[in-house]
Design a protein around this motif. Sequence first.
Motif, PDB file in Angstrom:
ATOM      1  N   GLN A 146       0.835  -1.214   0.000  1.00 27.95           N
ATOM      2  CA  GLN A 146       0.000   0.000   0.000  1.00 27.95           C
ATOM      3  C   GLN A 146       0.866   1.259   0.000  1.00 27.95           C
ATOM      4  OE1 GLN A 146      -3.148   0.143   2.934  1.00 27.95           O
ATOM      5  NE2 GLN A 146      -4.441  -1.111   1.642  1.00 27.95           N
ATOM      6  N   LEU A 147       1.972   1.211   0.736  1.00 27.23           N
ATOM      7  CA  LEU A 147       2.862   2.381   0.729  1.00 27.23           C
ATOM      8  C   LEU A 147       3.455   2.588  -0.664  1.00 27.23           C
ATOM      9  CD1 LEU A 147       4.109   4.710   2.299  1.00 27.23           C
ATOM     10  CD2 LEU A 147       5.986   3.197   2.937  1.00 27.23           C
ATOM     11  N   CYS A 148       3.747   1.494  -1.366  1.00 23.49           N
ATOM     12  CA  CYS A 148       4.233   1.609  -2.754  1.00 23.49           C
ATOM     13  C   CYS A 148       3.196   2.313  -3.627  1.00 23.49           C
ATOM     14  CB  CYS A 148       4.553   0.228  -3.330  1.00 23.49           C
ATOM     15  SG  CYS A 148       6.042  -0.522  -2.644  1.00 23.49           S
ATOM     16  N   GLN A 149       1.924   1.950  -3.438  1.00 24.68           N
ATOM     17  CA  GLN A 149       0.846   2.602  -4.211  1.00 24.68           C
ATOM     18  C   GLN A 149       0.827   4.102  -3.942  1.00 24.68           C
ATOM     19  OE1 GLN A 149      -2.581   0.384  -2.851  1.00 24.68           O
ATOM     20  NE2 GLN A 149      -2.483  -1.043  -4.546  1.00 24.68           N
ATOM     21  N   PHE A 150       1.034   4.476  -2.681  1.00 26.10           N
ATOM     22  CA  PHE A 150       1.057   5.892  -2.315  1.00 26.10           C
ATOM     23  C   PHE A 150       2.227   6.601  -3.000  1.00 26.10           C
ATOM     24  CE2 PHE A 150       2.722   9.017   0.943  1.00 26.10           C
ATOM     25  CZ  PHE A 150       1.796  10.019   0.657  1.00 26.10           C
ATOM     26  N   ILE A 151       3.400   5.962  -2.968  1.00 30.07           N
ATOM     27  CA  ILE A 151       4.611   6.577  -3.537  1.00 30.07           C
ATOM     28  C   ILE A 151       4.468   6.823  -5.038  1.00 30.07           C
ATOM     29  CG2 ILE A 151       7.071   6.151  -4.029  1.00 30.07           C
ATOM     30  CD1 ILE A 151       7.197   4.814  -1.203  1.00 30.07           C
ATOM     31  N   VAL A 152       3.765   5.914  -5.745  1.00 34.13           N
ATOM     32  CA  VAL A 152       3.636   6.087  -7.202  1.00 34.13           C
ATOM     33  C   VAL A 152       2.361   6.840  -7.602  1.00 34.13           C
ATOM     34  CG1 VAL A 152       4.999   4.013  -7.680  1.00 34.13           C
ATOM     35  CG2 VAL A 152       2.509   3.837  -7.637  1.00 34.13           C
ATOM     36  N   SER A 153       1.592   7.305  -6.611  1.00 32.63           N
ATOM     37  CA  SER A 153       0.359   8.032  -6.953  1.00 32.63           C
ATOM     38  C   SER A 153       0.718   9.358  -7.638  1.00 32.63           C
ATOM     39  CB  SER A 153      -0.480   8.298  -5.694  1.00 32.63           C
ATOM     40  OG  SER A 153       0.233   9.136  -4.807  1.00 32.63           O
ATOM     41  N   GLY A 154      -0.139   9.778  -8.535  1.00 30.01           N
ATOM     42  CA  GLY A 154       0.118  10.960  -9.367  1.00 30.01           C
ATOM     43  C   GLY A 154       0.594  12.190  -8.616  1.00 30.01           C
ATOM     44  N   HIS A 155      -0.158  12.586  -7.590  1.00 31.54           N
ATOM     45  CA  HIS A 155       0.160  13.818  -6.865  1.00 31.54           C
ATOM     46  C   HIS A 155       1.545  13.717  -6.215  1.00 31.54           C
ATOM     47  CE1 HIS A 155      -0.128  17.342  -4.367  1.00 31.54           C
ATOM     48  NE2 HIS A 155       0.070  16.607  -3.276  1.00 31.54           N
ATOM     49  N   LEU A 156       1.818  12.584  -5.598  1.00 33.23           N
ATOM     50  CA  LEU A 156       3.091  12.444  -4.885  1.00 33.23           C
ATOM     51  C   LEU A 156       4.264  12.355  -5.851  1.00 33.23           C
ATOM     52  CD1 LEU A 156       4.250  12.430  -2.062  1.00 33.23           C
ATOM     53  CD2 LEU A 156       4.250   9.962  -2.127  1.00 33.23           C
ATOM     54  N   THR A 157       4.082  11.630  -6.951  1.00 34.25           N
ATOM     55  CA  THR A 157       5.164  11.506  -7.937  1.00 34.25           C
ATOM     56  C   THR A 157       5.581  12.887  -8.440  1.00 34.25           C
ATOM     57  OG1 THR A 157       4.228   9.398  -8.627  1.00 34.25           O
ATOM     58  CG2 THR A 157       5.853  10.330 -10.076  1.00 34.25           C
ATOM     59  N   LYS A 158       4.579  13.749  -8.673  1.00 37.33           N
ATOM     60  CA  LYS A 158       4.859  15.114  -9.136  1.00 37.33           C
ATOM     61  C   LYS A 158       5.640  15.891  -8.085  1.00 37.33           C
ATOM     62  CE  LYS A 158       1.149  16.379 -12.034  1.00 37.33           C
ATOM     63  NZ  LYS A 158      -0.238  16.784 -11.964  1.00 37.33           N
ATOM     64  N   LEU A 159       5.161  15.787  -6.855  1.00 32.15           N
ATOM     65  CA  LEU A 159       5.808  16.501  -5.743  1.00 32.15           C
ATOM     66  C   LEU A 159       7.244  16.014  -5.556  1.00 32.15           C
ATOM     67  CD1 LEU A 159       5.902  18.342  -3.255  1.00 32.15           C
ATOM     68  CD2 LEU A 159       4.627  16.617  -1.996  1.00 32.15           C
ATOM     69  N   LEU A 160       7.436  14.688  -5.584  1.00 35.67           N
ATOM     70  CA  LEU A 160       8.777  14.134  -5.419  1.00 35.67           C
ATOM     71  C   LEU A 160       9.683  14.543  -6.582  1.00 35.67           C
ATOM     72  CD1 LEU A 160       7.931  10.537  -4.094  1.00 35.67           C
ATOM     73  CD2 LEU A 160       8.643  12.520  -2.763  1.00 35.67           C
ATOM     74  N   GLY A 161       9.098  14.522  -7.785  1.00 34.86           N
ATOM     75  CA  GLY A 161       9.850  14.938  -8.978  1.00 34.86           C
ATOM     76  C   GLY A 161      10.365  16.361  -8.854  1.00 34.86           C
ATOM     77  N   SER A 162       9.534  17.235  -8.274  1.00 36.59           N
ATOM     78  CA  SER A 162       9.941  18.638  -8.115  1.00 36.59           C
ATOM     79  C   SER A 162      11.096  18.785  -7.120  1.00 36.59           C
ATOM     80  CB  SER A 162       8.752  19.497  -7.672  1.00 36.59           C
ATOM     81  OG  SER A 162       8.446  19.242  -6.308  1.00 36.59           O
ATOM     82  N   GLY A 164      13.562  16.498  -7.105  1.00 38.21           N
ATOM     83  CA  GLY A 164      14.689  15.762  -7.683  1.00 38.21           C
ATOM     84  C   GLY A 164      14.662  14.266  -7.388  1.00 38.21           C
ATOM     85  N   ILE A 165      13.488  13.772  -6.948  1.00 37.39           N
ATOM     86  CA  ILE A 165      13.366  12.331  -6.679  1.00 37.39           C
ATOM     87  C   ILE A 165      12.563  11.718  -7.820  1.00 37.39           C
ATOM     88  CG2 ILE A 165      12.476  10.582  -5.083  1.00 37.39           C
ATOM     89  CD1 ILE A 165      12.718  12.809  -2.873  1.00 37.39           C
ATOM     90  N   LYS A 166      13.227  10.903  -8.608  1.00 37.11           N
ATOM     91  CA  LYS A 166      12.544  10.299  -9.763  1.00 37.11           C
ATOM     92  C   LYS A 166      11.996   8.929  -9.362  1.00 37.11           C
ATOM     93  CE  LYS A 166      13.677  13.618 -12.660  1.00 37.11           C
ATOM     94  NZ  LYS A 166      13.330  14.720 -11.768  1.00 37.11           N
ATOM     95  N   ILE A 167      10.697   8.809  -9.441  1.00 41.93           N
ATOM     96  CA  ILE A 167      10.053   7.548  -9.074  1.00 41.93           C
ATOM     97  C   ILE A 167       9.675   6.805 -10.358  1.00 41.93           C
ATOM     98  CG2 ILE A 167       7.952   6.562  -8.038  1.00 41.93           C
ATOM     99  CD1 ILE A 167       9.992   7.558  -5.962  1.00 41.93           C
ATOM    100  N   ASN A 168      10.205   5.591 -10.504  1.00 47.58           N
ATOM    101  CA  ASN A 168       9.854   4.780 -11.667  1.00 47.58           C
ATOM    102  C   ASN A 168       8.657   3.916 -11.274  1.00 47.58           C
ATOM    103  OD1 ASN A 168       9.642   2.622 -13.576  1.00 47.58           O
ATOM    104  ND2 ASN A 168      11.717   3.109 -14.267  1.00 47.58           N
ATOM    105  N   ARG A 169       7.486   4.381 -11.693  1.00 48.52           N
ATOM    106  CA  ARG A 169       6.225   3.747 -11.304  1.00 48.52           C
ATOM    107  C   ARG A 169       6.208   2.241 -11.607  1.00 48.52           C
ATOM    108  NH1 ARG A 169       0.701   4.941 -10.527  1.00 48.52           N
ATOM    109  NH2 ARG A 169      -0.597   3.349 -11.464  1.00 48.52           N
ATOM    110  N   LYS A 170       6.606   1.899 -12.842  1.00 49.61           N
ATOM    111  CA  LYS A 170       6.552   0.491 -13.260  1.00 49.61           C
ATOM    112  C   LYS A 170       7.494  -0.372 -12.409  1.00 49.61           C
ATOM    113  CE  LYS A 170       6.762  -2.616 -17.234  1.00 49.61           C
ATOM    114  NZ  LYS A 170       7.290  -3.702 -16.408  1.00 49.61           N
ATOM    115  N   GLU A 171       8.713   0.106 -12.198  1.00 51.72           N
ATOM    116  CA  GLU A 171       9.685  -0.683 -11.423  1.00 51.72           C
ATOM    117  C   GLU A 171       9.199  -0.917  -9.993  1.00 51.72           C
ATOM    118  OE1 GLU A 171      13.581   1.039 -11.528  1.00 51.72           O
ATOM    119  OE2 GLU A 171      13.958   0.387 -13.585  1.00 51.72           O
TER     120      GLU A 171
END
Length: 194
Positions: A146-162, A164-171
């Motif tokens: 469930q925490l993985c689902q949270f980490i790859v969720s759209g809003h969080l991925t954008k925030l993390l990306g801003s 400098g944290i690149k989240i590879n959703r598929k991996e």
Amino acid sequence: MIKNREFFARGKRGIIYIAFIGKKKVGIKTKRSGSKAIGRIENEAKWMKILNKKGIGPKFVSFENNELIYEFVEGEFIIDYFEKSEKKDILRVLKDLMKQMREMDKLKVNKLEMHHPIKHVVVGKNVVLLDFERCHITNKPKNVTQLCQFIVSGHLTKLLGSKGIKINRKEILDAAKEYKKNHKGFNKIFKLIK
């Protein structure tokens, strides 16, 4: 002796007050009138005591008269913290949280709601999980996944990306699927948070 009790927050099933026992600031959780949930606060007290032994959750103080008393946790909810923090601090929080989820999986305890833990994680001096009302034993706990689902969720991925944290959703989702089968491969998930 509890003193200076005042309203702090209202949840779906409970109401939280803050107060003091001596100089110690505490949270007091009591059932919300009209809530049809049965034994939830008692369940939370039980799990808080168990999880405290693994360093998880606010420090349990007591459970009496259907009120759960625990040491109040100063800090910010996880998203608020991420919005104003740097990459290294965000990564530290995510990894700490992931380790706590792994501990709960090992105990075969499901917390629930970790795919959207906006108000379930407070970051202060430590990373502290809140709200164990719905915890239960299961052979297939889903805390890490469930925490993985949270980490790859759209809003969080954008925030993390801003930050400098690149989240590879598929991996991450592939690693989570693998972990779900047999709870192996946790380290693979852990290394993908970078």
